[in-house]
Design a protein around this motif. Structure first.
Motif, PDB file in Angstrom:
ATOM      1  N   ILE A 185      14.337  -9.298 -14.858  1.00 49.91           N
ATOM      2  CA  ILE A 185      15.107  -8.827 -13.698  1.00 49.91           C
ATOM      3  C   ILE A 185      14.283  -8.742 -12.426  1.00 49.91           C
ATOM      4  CG2 ILE A 185      16.642  -7.534 -15.239  1.00 49.91           C
ATOM      5  CD1 ILE A 185      15.293  -4.972 -14.280  1.00 49.91           C
ATOM      6  N   GLY A 186      12.955  -8.877 -12.520  1.00 47.46           N
ATOM      7  CA  GLY A 186      12.124  -8.878 -11.320  1.00 47.46           C
ATOM      8  C   GLY A 186      11.451  -7.544 -11.052  1.00 47.46           C
ATOM      9  N   ARG A 187      10.425  -7.576 -10.217  1.00 41.50           N
ATOM     10  CA  ARG A 187       9.616  -6.391  -9.927  1.00 41.50           C
ATOM     11  C   ARG A 187      10.443  -5.284  -9.266  1.00 41.50           C
ATOM     12  NH1 ARG A 187       5.574  -8.543 -12.215  1.00 41.50           N
ATOM     13  NH2 ARG A 187       4.065  -9.958 -11.255  1.00 41.50           N
ATOM     14  N   LYS A 188      11.172  -5.645  -8.235  1.00 45.23           N
ATOM     15  CA  LYS A 188      11.879  -4.633  -7.441  1.00 45.23           C
ATOM     16  C   LYS A 188      12.895  -3.874  -8.287  1.00 45.23           C
ATOM     17  CE  LYS A 188      14.972  -6.123  -4.611  1.00 45.23           C
ATOM     18  NZ  LYS A 188      16.189  -5.522  -5.247  1.00 45.23           N
ATOM     19  N   GLN A 189      13.694  -4.601  -9.057  1.00 47.10           N
ATOM     20  CA  GLN A 189      14.708  -3.962  -9.881  1.00 47.10           C
ATOM     21  C   GLN A 189      14.077  -3.085 -10.967  1.00 47.10           C
ATOM     22  OE1 GLN A 189      14.669  -7.073  -8.910  1.00 47.10           O
ATOM     23  NE2 GLN A 189      16.666  -7.642  -8.073  1.00 47.10           N
ATOM     24  N   THR A 190      12.984  -3.567 -11.562  1.00 42.40           N
ATOM     25  CA  THR A 190      12.279  -2.777 -12.568  1.00 42.40           C
ATOM     26  C   THR A 190      11.742  -1.492 -11.964  1.00 42.40           C
ATOM     27  OG1 THR A 190      11.638  -4.814 -13.711  1.00 42.40           O
ATOM     28  CG2 THR A 190      10.424  -2.824 -14.266  1.00 42.40           C
ATOM     29  N   TYR A 191      11.192  -1.610 -10.777  1.00 41.18           N
ATOM     30  CA  TYR A 191      10.624  -0.455 -10.082  1.00 41.18           C
ATOM     31  C   TYR A 191      11.697   0.594  -9.818  1.00 41.18           C
ATOM     32  CZ  TYR A 191       7.360   1.906  -6.912  1.00 41.18           C
ATOM     33  OH  TYR A 191       6.526   2.820  -6.327  1.00 41.18           O
ATOM     34  N   ILE A 192      12.869   0.164  -9.375  1.00 41.99           N
ATOM     35  CA  ILE A 192      13.961   1.094  -9.075  1.00 41.99           C
ATOM     36  C   ILE A 192      14.447   1.784 -10.348  1.00 41.99           C
ATOM     37  CG2 ILE A 192      16.353   1.244  -8.265  1.00 41.99           C
ATOM     38  CD1 ILE A 192      15.694  -0.885  -6.209  1.00 41.99           C
ATOM     39  N   LEU A 193      14.503   1.060 -11.469  1.00 40.83           N
ATOM     40  CA  LEU A 193      14.882   1.680 -12.736  1.00 40.83           C
ATOM     41  C   LEU A 193      13.918   2.807 -13.109  1.00 40.83           C
ATOM     42  CD1 LEU A 193      15.921  -1.359 -15.000  1.00 40.83           C
ATOM     43  CD2 LEU A 193      17.412   0.390 -13.999  1.00 40.83           C
ATOM     44  N   GLY A 194      12.634   2.563 -12.892  1.00 35.76           N
ATOM     45  CA  GLY A 194      11.643   3.602 -13.161  1.00 35.76           C
ATOM     46  C   GLY A 194      11.839   4.822 -12.277  1.00 35.76           C
ATOM     47  N   LEU A 195      12.136   4.598 -11.014  1.00 39.64           N
ATOM     48  CA  LEU A 195      12.363   5.715 -10.088  1.00 39.64           C
ATOM     49  C   LEU A 195      13.611   6.513 -10.470  1.00 39.64           C
ATOM     50  CD1 LEU A 195      11.533   3.989  -6.673  1.00 39.64           C
ATOM     51  CD2 LEU A 195      10.194   5.755  -7.836  1.00 39.64           C
ATOM     52  N   THR A 206      10.569   6.500  -1.857  1.00 37.16           N
ATOM     53  CA  THR A 206      10.106   5.205  -2.350  1.00 37.16           C
ATOM     54  C   THR A 206      11.265   4.240  -2.541  1.00 37.16           C
ATOM     55  OG1 THR A 206       8.331   6.394  -3.501  1.00 37.16           O
ATOM     56  CG2 THR A 206       8.676   4.097  -4.091  1.00 37.16           C
ATOM     57  N   ILE A 207      12.393   4.739  -3.036  1.00 40.66           N
ATOM     58  CA  ILE A 207      13.580   3.886  -3.174  1.00 40.66           C
ATOM     59  C   ILE A 207      14.013   3.361  -1.809  1.00 40.66           C
ATOM     60  CG2 ILE A 207      16.046   3.876  -3.740  1.00 40.66           C
ATOM     61  CD1 ILE A 207      15.448   5.773  -6.023  1.00 40.66           C
ATOM     62  N   PHE A 208      13.998   4.228  -0.816  1.00 45.92           N
ATOM     63  CA  PHE A 208      14.367   3.807   0.532  1.00 45.92           C
ATOM     64  C   PHE A 208      13.422   2.725   1.046  1.00 45.92           C
ATOM     65  CE2 PHE A 208      13.556   4.253   5.116  1.00 45.92           C
ATOM     66  CZ  PHE A 208      14.822   3.953   5.619  1.00 45.92           C
ATOM     67  N   ILE A 209      12.139   2.890   0.816  1.00 45.00           N
ATOM     68  CA  ILE A 209      11.153   1.907   1.278  1.00 45.00           C
ATOM     69  C   ILE A 209      11.376   0.556   0.610  1.00 45.00           C
ATOM     70  CG2 ILE A 209       8.709   1.272   1.223  1.00 45.00           C
ATOM     71  CD1 ILE A 209       9.320   3.271   3.378  1.00 45.00           C
ATOM     72  N   ILE A 210      11.550   0.564  -0.705  1.00 45.65           N
ATOM     73  CA  ILE A 210      11.648  -0.720  -1.412  1.00 45.65           C
ATOM     74  C   ILE A 210      12.966  -1.417  -1.102  1.00 45.65           C
ATOM     75  CG2 ILE A 210      12.709   0.074  -3.579  1.00 45.65           C
ATOM     76  CD1 ILE A 210      10.608  -1.697  -5.018  1.00 45.65           C
ATOM     77  N   LEU A 211      14.047  -0.669  -0.869  1.00 41.85           N
ATOM     78  CA  LEU A 211      15.315  -1.291  -0.513  1.00 41.85           C
ATOM     79  C   LEU A 211      15.311  -1.838   0.907  1.00 41.85           C
ATOM     80  CD1 LEU A 211      17.956   1.125  -2.106  1.00 41.85           C
ATOM     81  CD2 LEU A 211      17.241  -1.130  -2.918  1.00 41.85           C
ATOM     82  N   SER A 212      14.519  -1.222   1.778  1.00 39.95           N
ATOM     83  CA  SER A 212      14.482  -1.665   3.173  1.00 39.95           C
ATOM     84  C   SER A 212      13.494  -2.792   3.406  1.00 39.95           C
ATOM     85  CB  SER A 212      14.121  -0.489   4.088  1.00 39.95           C
ATOM     86  OG  SER A 212      12.829   0.005   3.789  1.00 39.95           O
ATOM     87  N   THR A 213      12.751  -3.177   2.366  1.00 39.36           N
ATOM     88  CA  THR A 213      11.741  -4.242   2.511  1.00 39.36           C
ATOM     89  C   THR A 213      11.977  -5.360   1.508  1.00 39.36           C
ATOM     90  OG1 THR A 213      10.235  -3.032   1.050  1.00 39.36           O
ATOM     91  CG2 THR A 213       9.988  -2.681   3.409  1.00 39.36           C
ATOM     92  N   ILE A 214      13.246  -5.630   1.196  1.00 35.92           N
ATOM     93  CA  ILE A 214      13.574  -6.678   0.221  1.00 35.92           C
ATOM     94  C   ILE A 214      13.003  -8.040   0.622  1.00 35.92           C
ATOM     95  CG2 ILE A 214      15.474  -8.005  -0.785  1.00 35.92           C
ATOM     96  CD1 ILE A 214      17.106  -5.432  -0.834  1.00 35.92           C
ATOM     97  N   GLY A 260       0.807  -1.213   0.000  1.00 34.93           N
ATOM     98  CA  GLY A 260       0.000   0.000   0.000  1.00 34.93           C
ATOM     99  C   GLY A 260       0.841   1.264   0.000  1.00 34.93           C
ATOM    100  N   VAL A 261       1.921   1.271   0.772  1.00 36.70           N
ATOM    101  CA  VAL A 261       2.809   2.436   0.817  1.00 36.70           C
ATOM    102  C   VAL A 261       3.464   2.653  -0.547  1.00 36.70           C
ATOM    103  CG1 VAL A 261       4.952   3.347   1.792  1.00 36.70           C
ATOM    104  CG2 VAL A 261       3.244   2.326   3.285  1.00 36.70           C
ATOM    105  N   LEU A 262       3.911   1.571  -1.167  1.00 33.56           N
ATOM    106  CA  LEU A 262       4.532   1.694  -2.480  1.00 33.56           C
ATOM    107  C   LEU A 262       3.538   2.201  -3.530  1.00 33.56           C
ATOM    108  CD1 LEU A 262       6.795  -1.494  -2.664  1.00 33.56           C
ATOM    109  CD2 LEU A 262       7.523   0.879  -2.482  1.00 33.56           C
ATOM    110  N   TYR A 263       2.320   1.683  -3.501  1.00 31.95           N
ATOM    111  CA  TYR A 263       1.317   2.137  -4.451  1.00 31.95           C
ATOM    112  C   TYR A 263       0.972   3.611  -4.209  1.00 31.95           C
ATOM    113  CZ  TYR A 263      -2.964   2.395  -7.205  1.00 31.95           C
ATOM    114  OH  TYR A 263      -3.919   2.769  -8.123  1.00 31.95           O
ATOM    115  N   MET A 264       0.883   4.010  -2.937  1.00 28.16           N
ATOM    116  CA  MET A 264       0.545   5.396  -2.595  1.00 28.16           C
ATOM    117  C   MET A 264       1.608   6.363  -3.105  1.00 28.16           C
ATOM    118  SD  MET A 264       0.142   7.142   1.163  1.00 28.16           S
ATOM    119  CE  MET A 264       1.927   7.034   1.420  1.00 28.16           C
ATOM    120  N   THR A 265       2.884   6.057  -2.846  1.00 31.58           N
ATOM    121  CA  THR A 265       3.950   6.948  -3.287  1.00 31.58           C
ATOM    122  C   THR A 265       4.070   6.961  -4.814  1.00 31.58           C
ATOM    123  OG1 THR A 265       5.558   5.153  -2.937  1.00 31.58           O
ATOM    124  CG2 THR A 265       5.271   6.740  -1.166  1.00 31.58           C
ATOM    125  N   THR A 266       3.774   5.830  -5.443  1.00 32.61           N
ATOM    126  CA  THR A 266       3.784   5.782  -6.904  1.00 32.61           C
ATOM    127  C   THR A 266       2.757   6.739  -7.480  1.00 32.61           C
ATOM    128  OG1 THR A 266       4.516   3.478  -6.940  1.00 32.61           O
ATOM    129  CG2 THR A 266       3.434   4.303  -8.916  1.00 32.61           C
TER     130      THR A 266
END
Length: 513
Positions: free
Chosen positions: A359-369, A482-490, A302-308
């Protein structure tokens, strides 16, 4: 495990891990076009229209948008629950499609009023009357928007259990979102250019100052008497909006509503909502809607979707102000520069699926950010006094378009992964995500409007710097967070989910509860 959070049922083993027919994919994709058209106008032009055309103060314009966002946030989970509890085949339409139809009707009867001058007001009306008038239609509109959004999203887990197919449906859904935005900006370009040409011809007939696209010359005072309301406005420069632009917005919104109704009908006719059953069954435990409140991954997603959504929405809302106030570009640029953003976004949406798979969801997401951050850096250093200002503006929106497309498609795929086979409570999950998105966006917009340094309506040098700060630091700050959140919740947010892992993940969710 709490028995109140799950219900054991003999769930049919449905073979939905098939590739959907192209016609079914396309029919599903066009079902959100009405929402996308309205959403594009809502975020891109609502504040511009209220402040520049209707002459509502910055703060009160933000209040109207906040009212709409709060109403949307409240309606979304309610519609989600109601949709989940609606019987399959309701009114011979379907439990999802019936809510889509209700939402379409609400959009049809409310949205046009938001981009037309007040029918019940005149030049002596107090501003609070305008707030009440437009807030009323904003509430009806957001109920319809929530109904269409949730019913449409909730169809994805119902249509297939295949991850790659869900990714494709999310991608094609976003592709039509991009196409819808392209339509809005193209139509805006046409109608505003037509309006501008008409004003120039009229000014020549009246032997008044003509409008120059390369200077700060301005039109003389115009009087707009639509609805028997006499509204005199001060001189309007080539990059400022005024009541003279009301006809362009009126023509735009009526066209948008007509196109939206057409594609909504196509969705209702072409999309089949079926309840597929098989003779073989297996016992599964289905998460009830309140069971999600005990799942940690529900909040992380939810946090990731909200910040997106916050990144995407704030970029859309303040890009017109950045272009016309900070960069001092002609007001027509609010139509054709965002076109570049959505063309690049459309291209990006077509390659998100293979990138996610590789490459997976997380890595794709970070590339977008990272692409979003690149756009923010350019927005900070682009200077209106330089000769290449428009070229840098195009580069900025291309990066923002690519980044926004990648993170939004990936975020939606993460939500679909979270739901998994729990289709019965899927609309509640989407509703809850959207609730956080709408409230956060509305609050942030109101705060920004309150901090606007130029008073009620006027622009100033501080305003130029202010919108630069919003476009660079506000959007960029959300991306960094958002990058901080996704990296801290691997450990919690897996980059990939394989089909055989569905049952394992379901047991992990049970264990967490």
């Amino acid at each position: 495990m709490s028995t109140s959070s799950y219900t054991a049922v003999n769930k049919p083993v449905v073979s939905k891990d098939r590739v959907l027919p192209l016609g079914q994919r396309l029919s599903y994709g066009v079902g959100h076009i009405f929402n996308d058209l309205c959403g594009s106008m809502w975020f891109s032009y609502l504040l511009v229209y209220f402040v520049g055309v209707v002459s509502i103060s910055n703060v009160n314009a933000g209040i109207i948008m906040l009212v709409g966002q709060i109403a949307d946030g409240i309606f979304t989970p309610i519609v989600g629950l109601a949709s989940d509890r609606t019987k399959a085949g309701a009114c011979k339409i379907g439990k999802r499609k019936i809510w889509h139809l209700i939402g379409t009707i609400c959009l049809s009867v409310s949205f046009a009023f938001l981009f037309n001058l007040c029918l019940l007001c005149n030049h002596k009306s107090e501003e609070w009357m305008l707030i009440i008038y437009y807030s009323f239609f904003a509430i009806i509109f957001t109920f319809g928007w929530a109904s269409v959004q949730i019913s449409h999203l909730s169809l994805i887990p119902d249509m297939t259990t295949k991850n790659s197919e869900r990714d494709f449906l999310n991608a094609i859904r976003y592709a039509f979102t991009v196409i819808s935005n392209l339509m809005v900006y193209s139509l805006t370009w046409v109608f505003m250019a037509t309006q501008l040409t008409s004003q120039m011809m009229e000014s020549q007939k009246q032997n008044v100052t003509t409008l120059s696209p390369v200077s700060n010359q301005s039109l003389s005072t115009w009087c707009y008497s639509e609805h028997n309301v006499s509204l005199a406005t001060p001189v309007t420069s080539y990059n400022k909006f005024s009541v003279n632009d009301a006809p362009a917005f009126r023509n735009l919104v009526f066209t948008v509503v007509g196109i939206g109704i057409f594609f909504s009908i196509a969705f209702q006719i072409g999309t089949r909502e079926e309840h597929i059953t098989h003779t073989d069954t297996e016992e599964k435990e289905i998460i009830k809607w309140y069971g999600w409140l005990k799942v940690p991954k529900f909040y992380l997603t939810g946090v990731l979707y909200m910040t997106t959504r916050l990144i995407v929405n704030i970029t859309m809302v303040y890009l017109p102000f950045y272009l016309t106030t900070t960069l001092q570009l002609p007001k027509l640029t609010i139509a054709y520069i965002p076109l570049a953003s959505y063309v690049s976004g459309l291209a990006a949406s077509l390659v998100v699926k293979p990138i996610n798979k590789r490459i997976g969801r997380k890595q794709t997401y970070i590339l977008g950010l990272l692409a979003v951050l690149g756009g923010c850096v350019i927005s900070q250093f682009n200077n209106a006094t330089e000769g290449y200002v428009e070229g840098l503006a195009f580069t900025m929106v291309v990066l923002l378009g690519i980044g926004s497309s990648v993170i939004l498609v990936t975020a939606l795929a993460m939500v679909a992964d979270l739901i998994g086979d729990n289709n019965e409570s899927g609309a509640f999950v989407y509703g809850s995500m959207s609730f956080a998105d709408k409230i956060s966006s509305g609050v942030v917009v109101l705060i920004i409007q309150y901090l606007q340094p130029c008073g009620e309506h006027d622009t100033c040098a501080e305003g130029s710097r202010f919108y630069r700060t919003v476009q660079s630091y506000a959007v960029g700050g959300a991306a960094v967070f958002t990058i901080f959140i996704i990296l801290s919740t691997i450990p919690a947010l897996k980059a990939k989910q394989r089909e055989p892992d569905r049952e394992i993940e379901h047991k992990e969710l049970q264990h967490m509860i």
